[in-house]
Design a protein around this motif. Structure first.
Motif, PDB file in Angstrom:
ATOM      1  N   VAL A  86       0.533  -0.652  -0.327  1.00 46.29           N
ATOM      2  CA  VAL A  86      -0.236  -0.114  -0.006  1.00 46.29           C
ATOM      3  C   VAL A  86       0.818   1.161  -0.407  1.00 46.29           C
ATOM      4  N   LEU A  87       1.575   1.427   0.977  1.00 46.91           N
ATOM      5  CA  LEU A  87       2.808   2.753   0.656  1.00 46.91           C
ATOM      6  C   LEU A  87       3.238   2.089  -0.440  1.00 46.91           C
ATOM      7  N   GLY A  88       3.829   1.296  -0.883  1.00 45.83           N
ATOM      8  CA  GLY A  88       4.877   1.393  -2.252  1.00 45.83           C
ATOM      9  C   GLY A  88       3.698   2.107  -3.480  1.00 45.83           C
ATOM     10  N   LEU A  89       2.427   1.380  -3.197  1.00 47.90           N
ATOM     11  CA  LEU A  89       1.401   2.653  -4.216  1.00 47.90           C
ATOM     12  C   LEU A  89       0.770   3.853  -4.350  1.00 47.90           C
ATOM     13  N   ARG A  90       1.711   3.919  -3.425  1.00 46.22           N
ATOM     14  CA  ARG A  90       0.712   5.163  -3.124  1.00 46.22           C
ATOM     15  C   ARG A  90       2.027   6.573  -3.113  1.00 46.22           C
ATOM     16  N   ALA A  91       3.125   6.303  -2.893  1.00 50.34           N
ATOM     17  CA  ALA A  91       4.132   6.741  -3.231  1.00 50.34           C
ATOM     18  C   ALA A  91       4.528   6.410  -4.488  1.00 50.34           C
ATOM     19  N   GLY A  92       4.023   6.109  -5.259  1.00 49.99           N
ATOM     20  CA  GLY A  92       4.556   5.311  -6.826  1.00 49.99           C
ATOM     21  C   GLY A  92       5.627   4.694  -7.104  1.00 49.99           C
ATOM     22  N   THR A  93       5.849   3.514  -5.943  1.00 48.77           N
ATOM     23  CA  THR A  93       7.619   2.919  -6.276  1.00 48.77           C
ATOM     24  C   THR A  93       7.643   1.375  -6.243  1.00 48.77           C
ATOM     25  N   TYR A  94       6.075   0.598  -6.503  1.00 47.37           N
ATOM     26  CA  TYR A  94       5.645   0.177  -5.957  1.00 47.37           C
ATOM     27  C   TYR A  94       6.714  -0.979  -7.165  1.00 47.37           C
ATOM     28  N   ALA A  95       7.650  -2.755  -6.939  1.00 46.08           N
ATOM     29  CA  ALA A  95       7.624  -3.040  -7.536  1.00 46.08           C
ATOM     30  C   ALA A  95       7.516  -4.311  -6.919  1.00 46.08           C
ATOM     31  N   ASP A  96       7.097  -5.449  -8.310  1.00 48.22           N
ATOM     32  CA  ASP A  96       7.177  -7.049  -7.418  1.00 48.22           C
ATOM     33  C   ASP A  96       8.314  -7.469  -6.962  1.00 48.22           C
ATOM     34  N   GLY A  97       8.040  -8.854  -6.483  1.00 48.04           N
ATOM     35  CA  GLY A  97       9.312  -9.681  -6.436  1.00 48.04           C
ATOM     36  C   GLY A  97      11.339  -9.444  -7.077  1.00 48.04           C
ATOM     37  N   SER A  98      10.032  -9.749  -9.264  1.00 48.44           N
ATOM     38  CA  SER A  98      11.053  -9.632  -9.608  1.00 48.44           C
ATOM     39  C   SER A  98      11.148  -8.388 -10.613  1.00 48.44           C
ATOM     40  N   GLY A  99      11.077  -7.514  -9.825  1.00 44.41           N
ATOM     41  CA  GLY A  99      11.230  -6.005 -10.144  1.00 44.41           C
ATOM     42  C   GLY A  99      10.021  -5.101 -11.480  1.00 44.41           C
ATOM     43  N   ARG A 100       9.129  -5.891 -11.624  1.00 42.94           N
ATOM     44  CA  ARG A 100       8.287  -5.277 -12.125  1.00 42.94           C
ATOM     45  C   ARG A 100       7.468  -4.225 -11.781  1.00 42.94           C
TER      46      ARG A 100
ATOM     47  N   PHE B 286       4.145  -1.508 -10.600  1.00 40.66           N
ATOM     48  CA  PHE B 286       2.869  -1.461 -11.068  1.00 40.66           C
ATOM     49  C   PHE B 286       2.433  -0.252 -10.505  1.00 40.66           C
ATOM     50  N   VAL B 287       1.715   0.496 -11.357  1.00 44.04           N
ATOM     51  CA  VAL B 287       1.004   2.465 -10.827  1.00 44.04           C
ATOM     52  C   VAL B 287      -0.886   1.973 -10.646  1.00 44.04           C
ATOM     53  N   SER B 288      -1.084   2.144  -9.553  1.00 50.75           N
ATOM     54  CA  SER B 288      -2.494   1.810  -9.412  1.00 50.75           C
ATOM     55  C   SER B 288      -2.935   4.060  -9.204  1.00 50.75           C
ATOM     56  N   PRO B 289      -3.428   4.442 -10.353  1.00 46.50           N
ATOM     57  CA  PRO B 289      -3.742   6.047 -10.657  1.00 46.50           C
ATOM     58  C   PRO B 289      -5.094   6.558  -9.046  1.00 46.50           C
ATOM     59  N   PRO B 290      -5.592   5.652  -8.777  1.00 47.26           N
ATOM     60  CA  PRO B 290      -6.451   6.054  -7.142  1.00 47.26           C
ATOM     61  C   PRO B 290      -5.559   5.664  -5.804  1.00 47.26           C
ATOM     62  N   VAL B 291      -4.162   4.848  -5.806  1.00 45.75           N
ATOM     63  CA  VAL B 291      -3.838   5.049  -4.763  1.00 45.75           C
ATOM     64  C   VAL B 291      -2.119   5.973  -4.801  1.00 45.75           C
ATOM     65  N   GLN B 292      -1.672   6.612  -6.271  1.00 46.22           N
ATOM     66  CA  GLN B 292      -1.043   6.907  -6.167  1.00 46.22           C
ATOM     67  C   GLN B 292      -0.666   8.681  -5.541  1.00 46.22           C
ATOM     68  N   ASP B 293      -0.046   8.821  -4.658  1.00 49.41           N
ATOM     69  CA  ASP B 293      -0.455  10.415  -3.890  1.00 49.41           C
ATOM     70  C   ASP B 293      -2.022  10.778  -3.362  1.00 49.41           C
ATOM     71  N   ALA B 294      -2.758   9.470  -2.947  1.00 50.41           N
ATOM     72  CA  ALA B 294      -3.852   9.266  -2.259  1.00 50.41           C
ATOM     73  C   ALA B 294      -3.942   9.684  -1.197  1.00 50.41           C
ATOM     74  N   ALA B 295      -5.274  10.529  -1.238  1.00 54.27           N
ATOM     75  CA  ALA B 295      -4.856  12.101   0.799  1.00 54.27           C
ATOM     76  C   ALA B 295      -5.442  11.102   1.538  1.00 54.27           C
ATOM     77  N   PHE B 296      -4.764   9.679   1.448  1.00 53.80           N
ATOM     78  CA  PHE B 296      -5.176   9.011   2.953  1.00 53.80           C
ATOM     79  C   PHE B 296      -4.480   8.898   3.741  1.00 53.80           C
TER      80      PHE B 296
END
Length: 395
Positions: free
Chosen positions: A185-199, A201-211
């Motif tokens: 969750v923190l990685g998606l919000r920061a726009g830095t999330y990558a899975d174990g293989s380094g891929r 991912f971006v979720s527009p509703p979550v990135q920079d979300a004000a929650f």
């Protein structure tokens, strides 16, 4: 006599956990509408936030979709924060939860809390679902009663019910470690999330979300430690597991490292019922033991909340039933406004709580609304006295 303003303002903020209780003789649809109406009251009365629980297939609980309730309430209120207490990661993925609450935050920025927890996991073997109980008998810590954990004689019933519910709910996901799910969750919000293989991912509703991201915990285990290690705020469940609360808070504080927050922030929950007199409050509180017993021993989970006149008198209750519910009955804060304020002040002092999260169960929704109004007046809640904390600003 009104207390001095300085005394009122020195108290920690109050918030509310609402289960959208279904009273006996009413419907789930009415319970949901009552919950929204209550939130309008809470907003006006100066409560800081209102959270909605996630409970499935319980006849007496209408709060099954925290995100939907939070969105509906945010649209009907002006100031109060809305959120989940908690989204359960055994039934909902952290991505879906973050996208739901990120969407609400896009429409109501700065007013949204995403509380995550672990529950609804069937026990292995014959054990009971939930955290391991704290050992030892009853004790009083600086005026706060800490009960022993309830006996686990009804484990087989709980296990059978949990397993049956899993099939209906479709709770088939296998959660990762709680720390990994929080990192997602923190990685998606920061726009830095990558899975174990380094891929990436971006979720527009979550990135920079004000929650704000919260962790709910009922023991000093993985959830409390994970919250501390990531510098997240913690909600400790005194109303569910009062025997474990001090250990939960201690584990969180011991694990805390500056992260999302620079310093620990602890909310402690409590079951509360206020009436104009203590006698009236005790009368309204009578069905609580029957309701808790249905949660811990019933084949269907929480029953529709009984009428006071239909409650089993404590003196007539079987000794084994008393033992199963005593921890919650004995730690419930029931009384007139002055009595309740004194006990809540003790809870906040002993736990070091920065905020209290109040939940109230009555058969008549009007009595619940009256309880929150009396408590707000006696505690001194106001939007001006309890602004949003800068320390909880999202990164």
């Amino acid at each position: 006599m009104t207390e001095p303003t300085a005394a009122l303002n020195s108290r920690v903020p109050l918030s509310v956990l609402d289960l959208a209780l279904v009273p006996e003789g009413r419907t789930g649809a009415q319970a949901v509408r009552d919950a929204v109406d209550l939130a309008v009251d809470l907003d006006r009365l100066g409560y800081r936030r209102v959270w909605y629980a996630e409970h499935h297939l319980s006849p007496g609980v209408g709060s099954a979709s925290p995100a939907v309730l939070a969105a509906a309430v945010a649209a009907r209120t002006d100031r109060i924060r809305v959120g989940s207490g908690a989204v359960l990661l055994s039934t909902t993925s952290p991505l879906v939860a973050a996208e739901q609450f990120g969407t609400i935050a896009a429409l109501h920025p700065g007013r949204v809390d995403l509380g995550l927890g672990r529950a609804f996991t069937p026990p292995k073997g014959g054990g009971a679902p939930g955290p391991a109980p704290a050992a030892g008998g009853p004790r009083v810590v600086d005026g706060l009663y800490v009960p022993p954990a309830p006996p686990t004689a009804g484990d087989s019933v709980l296990r059978e019910r949990a397993l049956a519910q899993v099939a209906v709910v479709g709770a088939s996901r296998t959660p990762a470690s709680f720390r990994d799910e929080l990192d997602l969750v923190l990685g998606l919000r920061a726009g830095t999330y990558a899975d174990g293989s380094g891929r990436r991912f971006v979720s527009p509703p979550v990135q920079d979300a004000a929650f704000d991201l919260w962790v709910l915990a009922s023991s000093g285990g993985e959830s409390a430690r994970g919250a501390g290690e990531l510098g997240l705020p913690l909600a400790a469940n005194y109303h569910v597991s009062p025997s474990n609360t001090l250990d939960t808070v201690a584990a969180y504080r011991a694990a805390f490292r500056p992260g999302v927050l620079a310093e620990p922030y602890v909310v402690v929950s409590a079951d509360v019922l206020v009436a104009d007199t203590t006698e009236r409050a005790r009368e309204l509180a009578a069905p609580f033991a029957d309701w808790v017993l249905s949660i811990r021993r019933g084949t269907d989970g929480a029953i529709a909340y009984p009428r006071p006149a239909d409650a089993t008198p404590w003196a007539e209750r079987a000794e084994d039933e008393r033992a199963v519910v005593a921890d919650r009955v004995d730690t419930r804060v029931v009384g007139d406004p002055a009595t309740v304020v004194e006990r809540l002040e003790t809870l906040a002092r002993v736990t070091g709580a920065d905020e209290l999260l109040v939940t109230t169960a009555t058969h008549d929704p009007a009595d619940r609304r009256r309880s929150f109004a009396l408590l707000a007046e006696a505690w001194g809640t106001s939007a001006e006295a309890h602004p949003r904390l800068p320390a909880l600003a999202t990164s």
